[in-house]
Design an enzyme around this catalytic site. Structure first.
Site, PDB file in Angstrom:
ATOM      1  N   SER A 125     -29.905 -17.632   8.956  1.00  0.00           N
ATOM      2  CA  SER A 125     -31.188 -16.955   9.039  1.00  0.00           C
ATOM      3  C   SER A 125     -31.019 -15.470   8.692  1.00  0.00           C
ATOM      4  O   SER A 125     -30.573 -15.142   7.587  1.00  0.00           O
ATOM      5  CB  SER A 125     -31.807 -17.153  10.426  1.00  0.00           C
ATOM      6  OG  SER A 125     -33.156 -16.741  10.434  1.00  0.00           O
ATOM      7  N   ASP A 137     -37.207 -26.447   6.042  1.00  0.00           N
ATOM      8  CA  ASP A 137     -37.293 -25.184   6.773  1.00  0.00           C
ATOM      9  C   ASP A 137     -38.729 -24.636   6.730  1.00  0.00           C
ATOM     10  O   ASP A 137     -39.252 -24.378   5.647  1.00  0.00           O
ATOM     11  CB  ASP A 137     -36.323 -24.180   6.140  1.00  0.00           C
ATOM     12  CG  ASP A 137     -36.101 -22.938   6.986  1.00  0.00           C
ATOM     13  OD1 ASP A 137     -36.995 -22.583   7.780  1.00  0.00           O
ATOM     14  OD2 ASP A 137     -35.039 -22.318   6.855  1.00  0.00           O
ATOM     15  N   HIS A 185     -34.922 -25.211  10.198  1.00  0.00           N
ATOM     16  CA  HIS A 185     -34.349 -23.879  10.067  1.00  0.00           C
ATOM     17  C   HIS A 185     -32.985 -23.798  10.747  1.00  0.00           C
ATOM     18  O   HIS A 185     -32.900 -23.790  11.973  1.00  0.00           O
ATOM     19  CB  HIS A 185     -35.292 -22.834  10.651  1.00  0.00           C
ATOM     20  CG  HIS A 185     -34.831 -21.429  10.436  1.00  0.00           C
ATOM     21  ND1 HIS A 185     -34.585 -20.910   9.190  1.00  0.00           N
ATOM     22  CD2 HIS A 185     -34.545 -20.439  11.317  1.00  0.00           C
ATOM     23  CE1 HIS A 185     -34.177 -19.661   9.305  1.00  0.00           C
ATOM     24  NE2 HIS A 185     -34.144 -19.347  10.582  1.00  0.00           N
TER      25      HIS A 185
END
Length: 384
Positions: free
Chosen positions: A65, A274, A313
């Site tokens: 991320s 995601d 994610h």
């Protein structure tokens, strides 16, 4: 630490998830964008060498991320810092993610009737999967290449006698979230979310985290007005402002990785489902690097991208989401063994119920026609 490494981390100079720290403090934005990780790395290497009275053997970055973005920033700006970089679901185009999340939320805040319920998101997801599922030779509920899926949500528009459907306004919402408008000044695509990610959407579009980050980006870093609201957002003006204001401080979109790839190895991965950082941004970036440096064959010896079907994610989702990319990176750096696939698994109730190879992009896992669809051994990495 469990692998026997020395580990270091940094808060990049602030606490909490808000961007308010950067209001009128460009030096703190630089810390968050790139400087803190570099200075941590330099200092950590000094501490380790002095403590052990020996130089480091290898140095690795592992982040997902914002951490994936930091790793890519290191590769672009400080190619000497790490021998290997593992960058997961990276927020490469930080300003475009902010722009898209705010753009969608503005539409849905203004028109509650255009929002999709949880049941409608489930319906949209299933129809998107059904439309493109078999393209990899296996109808298994996962999209190997959503980028090639042309499913049109208009197929779900309400018609006489159909109960499970979307209104015209809701169909437009789905299209709005999928689409990738271009930056009005640069022409660069501002990527939407991929087909197959619908289960992670919210009633206001992108994930709550993406929406909050986007609001903060404009409020504190772009327009420097704590009272700014989503209703004031103007795409044609603010998409340009966001990128110009950042000026490469947070964004990690420089495609010239020649200095890092000449000495180090890079593994990047991203989940196709995601809902917080668009995987299309990752595949777009890979293609730009390949184009800049002479083609995929020129970068394959040092840079490989693995896309994970059905993964959300960094982890989670319907697809296999557990794999040892760091181990693969170590083997590549230390023994020259390039990863031709990553074995990924999915677990339910504590037990593995599906395995699948993740393939070096642009290859995908193609079912070979025999055996269980839940067994990685029955898939091969192929161009398709």
């Amino acid at each position: 630490l469990a692998r026997g490494d020395v580990a270091a981390s940094t808060d990049t100079g602030h606490e909490g998830g808000s961007a308010i720290f950067g209001l009128d403090h460009p030096e703190k934005v630089a810390d968050f964008g790139w400087r803190a990780v570099h200075e941590m790395t330099v200092t950590a290497k000094q501490i380790v060498s002095r403590y052990y009275d020996a130089p480091l053997k290898y140095s690795y970055w592992n982040g997902c991320s914002a951490g994936g973005r930091q790793g890519m920033k290191e590769a672009q700006q400080f190619p000497e810092d790490f021998d290997g970089i593992l960058a997961g679901s990276p927020g490469l185009d930080w300003t475009s993610r902010a722009t898209q999340a705010v753009r969608v939320a503005q539409r849905l805040e203004a028109d509650p009737a255009a929002r999709l319920s949880a049941a409608q998101l489930q319906l949209l997801h299933r129809r998107a999967i059904d439309a493109c599922d078999a393209e990899d030779g296996a109808k298994d509920g996962l999209l190997e290449n959503p980028d090639a899926c042309t499913f049109d949500p208009d197929a779900l528009q309400c018609r006489p006698g159909v109960d499970a459907c979307l209104t015209p306004a809701q169909v437009q919402t789905a299209r709005f979230i999928y689409e990738s408008p271009k930056n009005p000044k640069t022409g660069r695509p501002i990527t939407g979310l991929a087909r197959g990610s619908e289960l992670g959407w919210t009633d206001l579009g992108w994930s709550a985290s993406a929406r909050a980050t986007g609001l903060d980006q404009f409020r504190y870093l772009v327009l420097k007005d704590p009272r700014w609201t989503i209703q004031q957002f103007d795409f044609a003006r603010d998409a340009v402002r966001a990128e110009e204001t950042d000026a490469g401080t947070i964004n990690a979109i420089d495609p010239n990785l020649s200095r890092f790839l000449a000495r180090g190895k890079l593994i990047q991965y991203h989940g196709w489902s995601d809902p917080q950082i668009s995987p299309l941004n990752t595949t777009q970036y890979y293609r730009r690097v390949a184009e800049t440096l002479g083609g995929s064959a020129k970068i394959d010896g040092s840079y490989r991208l693995f896309m994970a079907p059905g993964m959300a994610h960094c982890r989670g989702g319907e697809g296999p989401d557990t794999f040892d990319a760091l181990g693969a990176l170590e083997q590549w750096v230390e023994r020259g063994q390039a990863p031709d696939r990553l074995l990924a698994s999915h677990a339910a109730n504590g037990a593995v119920d599906r395995t699948r190879p993740l393939c070096p992009f642009p290859k995908v896992a193609v079912y070979q026609g025999r055996g269980s669809l839940d067994d990685a051994a029955n898939f091969a990495c192929q161009n398709r």
